[in-house]
Design a protein around this motif. Structure first.
Motif, PDB file in Angstrom:
ATOM      1  N   GLY A 162      38.340  41.734  56.586  1.00  0.00           N
ATOM      2  CA  GLY A 162      38.988  42.456  55.495  1.00  0.00           C
ATOM      3  C   GLY A 162      38.421  42.233  54.239  1.00  0.00           C
ATOM      4  O   GLY A 162      37.169  42.368  54.116  1.00  0.00           O
ATOM      5  N   ASP A 163      39.041  41.909  53.212  1.00  0.00           N
ATOM      6  CA  ASP A 163      38.730  42.069  51.975  1.00  0.00           C
ATOM      7  C   ASP A 163      38.047  40.627  51.497  1.00  0.00           C
ATOM      8  O   ASP A 163      37.285  40.783  50.624  1.00  0.00           O
ATOM      9  N   ASP A 164      38.088  39.632  52.359  1.00  0.00           N
ATOM     10  CA  ASP A 164      37.095  38.528  52.176  1.00  0.00           C
ATOM     11  C   ASP A 164      35.647  38.909  52.406  1.00  0.00           C
ATOM     12  O   ASP A 164      34.774  38.038  52.053  1.00  0.00           O
TER      13      ASP A 164
END
Length: 296
Positions: free
Chosen positions: A148-150
């Motif tokens: 995801g955003d990580d």
């Protein structure tokens, strides 16, 4: 003036009040020299963080992955395994690995199950000396894919530390970002053997010389070997004609040199800089001061 600290190898004569202990390195049965008390040095967490950020050889082991223990050496895949690594502010180790590597596939296959992994980093001196292995760090924890955003944040963090360029395309399926949530850390190196708290690793910074140490030591050895030899003049009674001097290690606090060819056998001396250096310009000033002291 920079002061040297003598650190005889285990095979050399030791006085009864020595604080040295022999290393447990498997590939170096004679051990490594250890420092005496009072020497300025990096903390264990700083040394591990520096090794993680360095270009030292790394292996990644997955006990139990794919129903059997597997080990992946850095040279096993054409692109290296992993291509880069760094530490997050939370103390996790981020690894950039080929998407088709067994490590990436095992992490994806595990889903949310705990996948135990071990990173072992072996630090070898970039110049030829006896007892060339300078240390090992071992980090054990749980491996998961970065999702995801990580992914964008971890890719940016890697880009700050390593020139991996086009490898960091977040949508590129040729590469995968993996996260090791660290549970246990140990280091066994020129300074000693100790356990490191994962929280201390998160708070530590890599030594500022880590990106330049290999090139600088090789340059000192090849182009300024005579000046390194002049450091014998700072050794006091242990100095003398016939000693061979090789620069062994460098950090913000000082230079470590391995001397050989004397009657007492090989030994190390650590030369502290007047003050910690933060960049190559500061290092040049510190080295000039060190050579000047040796020439007086």
């Amino acid at each position: 003036m920079s002061r040297p600290h003598g650190i005889p190898l285990p095979s050399a004569h030791r006085s009864s009040d020595s604080n040295e202990t022999e290393s447990a390195f498997d590939d170096d049965k004679q051990g490594q020299p250890r420092p005496r008390e009072g020497v300025r040095q990096l903390t264990g967490a700083e040394r591990v963080r520096t090794l993680v950020e360095s270009n030292a050889s790394v292996s990644l082991m997955l006990p139990g992955g794919f129903d059997r223990a597997q080990s992946f050496d850095q040279g096993e895949l054409g692109t290296g395994m992993p291509a880069a690594r760094t530490v997050t502010p939370d103390g996790d180790v981020i690894l950039l690995v080929p998407g088709e590597s067994a490590a990436a596939r095992a992490a994806a296959h595990a889903q949310d199950d705990d996948l135990t992994a071990v990173i072992e980093i072996t630090d070898v001196a970039p110049v030829s000396v006896p007892h060339r292995i300078r240390g090992r760090a071992r980090l054990t924890g749980w491996l998961t894919p970065v999702r995801g955003d990580d992914r964008a944040a971890c890719a940016a963090l890697l880009a700050e530390r390593h020139p991996v360029g086009e490898l960091l395309g977040v949508g590129d399926c040729a590469w995968r970002l993996l996260r090791l949530e660290v549970g246990e850390i140990s280091v066994d190196d020129l300074w000693g053997a100790e356990l490191v708290d994962p929280e201390d690793l998160a708070a530590a910074e890599p030594d500022p010389m880590v990106a330049h140490e290999t090139e600088l030591l090789q340059h000192l050895h090849a182009a300024h070997g005579d000046r390194i030899g002049e450091l014998c003049g700072l050794l006091g009674p242990r100095g003398g004609d016939g000693l061979t001097a090789v620069p062994l290690a460098l950090d913000r606090l000082g230079l470590r040199v391995r001397f050989s060819g004397g009657p007492a056998g090989p030994f190390d001396a650590r030369f502290d800089f007047p003050e910690p250096v933060t960049d190559v310009c500061g290092l040049r000033r510190a080295m000039r001061a060190l050579f000047s002291a040796a020439g007086r």
